[in-house]
Motif scaffolding. Structure first.
Motif, PDB file in Angstrom:
ATOM      1  N   GLN A  70       0.848  -1.177   0.000  1.00 16.00           N
ATOM      2  CA  GLN A  70       0.000   0.000   0.000  1.00 16.00           C
ATOM      3  C   GLN A  70       0.894   1.241   0.000  1.00 16.00           C
ATOM      4  N   ARG A  79       0.038  -4.468   3.274  1.00 16.13           N
ATOM      5  CA  ARG A  79      -1.351  -4.564   3.711  1.00 16.13           C
ATOM      6  C   ARG A  79      -1.794  -6.024   3.516  1.00 16.13           C
ATOM      7  N   ARG A 106      -4.270  -9.310   3.477  1.00 15.99           N
ATOM      8  CA  ARG A 106      -5.660  -9.664   3.211  1.00 15.99           C
ATOM      9  C   ARG A 106      -6.182 -10.666   4.235  1.00 15.99           C
ATOM     10  N   ASP A 133      -7.387  -5.601  -9.032  1.00 11.62           N
ATOM     11  CA  ASP A 133      -8.117  -5.524  -7.777  1.00 11.62           C
ATOM     12  C   ASP A 133      -7.176  -5.995  -6.677  1.00 11.62           C
ATOM     13  N   ASN A 137      -7.626  -6.375  -3.628  1.00 10.65           N
ATOM     14  CA  ASN A 137      -8.233  -7.220  -2.601  1.00 10.65           C
ATOM     15  C   ASN A 137      -8.159  -8.695  -2.978  1.00 10.65           C
ATOM     16  N   SER A 167      -8.656   1.157 -11.387  1.00 10.62           N
ATOM     17  CA  SER A 167      -9.093   2.084 -10.345  1.00 10.62           C
ATOM     18  C   SER A 167      -8.346   3.412 -10.543  1.00 10.62           C
ATOM     19  N   TYR A 170      -6.263   1.809  -0.739  1.00  7.80           N
ATOM     20  CA  TYR A 170      -6.994   1.254  -1.879  1.00  7.80           C
ATOM     21  C   TYR A 170      -8.481   1.123  -1.574  1.00  7.80           C
ATOM     22  N   ASN A 171      -8.834   0.773  -0.350  1.00  8.54           N
ATOM     23  CA  ASN A 171     -10.247   0.565  -0.007  1.00  8.54           C
ATOM     24  C   ASN A 171     -10.937   1.847   0.449  1.00  8.54           C
ATOM     25  N   SER A 172     -10.249   2.959   0.310  1.00  6.15           N
ATOM     26  CA  SER A 172     -10.853   4.245   0.650  1.00  6.15           C
ATOM     27  C   SER A 172     -11.902   4.631  -0.388  1.00  6.15           C
ATOM     28  N   SER A 173     -12.879   5.426   0.050  1.00  9.68           N
ATOM     29  CA  SER A 173     -13.901   5.908  -0.885  1.00  9.68           C
ATOM     30  C   SER A 173     -13.316   6.888  -1.905  1.00  9.68           C
ATOM     31  N   LYS A 218     -13.477   2.682  -8.498  1.00 16.41           N
ATOM     32  CA  LYS A 218     -13.147   1.392  -9.097  1.00 16.41           C
ATOM     33  C   LYS A 218     -14.191   0.971 -10.137  1.00 16.41           C
TER      34      LYS A 218
END
Length: 245
Positions: free
Chosen positions: A55, A134, A136, A201, A203, A215, A231-234, A238
């Motif tokens: 990340q 980061r 998973r 992706d 994730n 993304s 990456y998972n932030s609003s 994506k």
């Protein structure tokens, strides 16, 4: 879960972080993208079975963006699948060359295997990049993995030569710690608009056959620094969501 933050200073003679909307005649973003930065960390330390991705947290631009126009010959054909390469290596099939040039006598056609393309690349780039692992899933031993990365970076080890966007644009690196002399970022504010974040992706544990998943995020440079959202932030748009941005 996450590991500790690592910092690398990276530099090179040329770079090309191709804007996806200008794919035919390549035109680089003025600065490195998060996916290209992630690729540099991957080159030094990455194991898919450990279930993590890098990340990127922050990018500091240490030299002003400077464009250079290049014309390059690009081979049209793609490297065959891993299965085909293995059969060639084991001698079960006769290897077939990828022709970059030739005539009717050698190829049976005057159609060349290469094409010339214009590239607007960057010259003399240098960045300072911060990133962490980061995970998973529940990691085995985060401290051990952090130490492995630090040891490899300190001794200059990498699985393959890191590069800036294109493999022919080699990237060189050295770890940065609190005691290292640090060049200040350039003094420049710039709204870079929507920038490519990644092409997969993150994730998912993508393998060689992982499907592309684009993304993007709104990149802003403030006094030579770009803060990269998780990456998972609003803030990271994506797939179809990004397509309507």
């Amino acid at each position: 879960m996450r590991g500790q933050t690592h910092c690398l200073e990276v530099w090179g003679d040329f770079a090309c972080f191709t804007r996806p909307e200008m794919k035919v005649e390549r035109f680089s973003y003025p600065v490195i993208t998060p996916s290209a930065a992630r690729g540099i960390f991957d080159a030094i330390y990455f194991k898919r079975c450990y279930g993590f991705y890098w990340q990127i947290e922050r990018v500091e631009i240490l030299t002003f963006p400077k464009y250079i126009a290049l014309r390059r010959n690009e081979v049209k054909d793609k490297v065959p699948s891993e299965r085909t390469l293995r059969t060639w290596m084991e001698g079960r099939e006769e290897p077939e060359p990828l022709w970059a040039d030739g005539g009717r006598d050698s190829l049976g056609t005057d159609q060349k295997g290469r094409t010339q393309r214009q590239t607007m690349a960057l010259q003399d780039v240098r960045y300072r990049i911060q990133a962490h692992m980061r995970f998973r899933q529940e990691p085995r031993n985060i401290r051990e993995l952090d130490e492995q990365f630090a040891r490899r970076a300190r001794t200059g080890k990498c699985f393959y030569q890191p590069y800036f966007g294109c493999r022919e644009f080699a990237a060189y690196f050295e770890p940065v710690d609190e005691t290292s002399p640090q060049k200040p970022p350039i003094v420049l504010d710039l709204d870079l608009g929507w920038m490519l974040y990644d092409v997969f992706d993150l994730n998912l544990a993508n393998d060689s056959f992982g499907k592309p998943s684009i993304s993007v995020f709104h990149a802003r440079m403030s006094r030579g620094v770009i803060e990269i959202p998780p990456y998972n932030s609003s803030e990271v748009r994506k797939n179809e969501e990004a397509g309507h941005a």
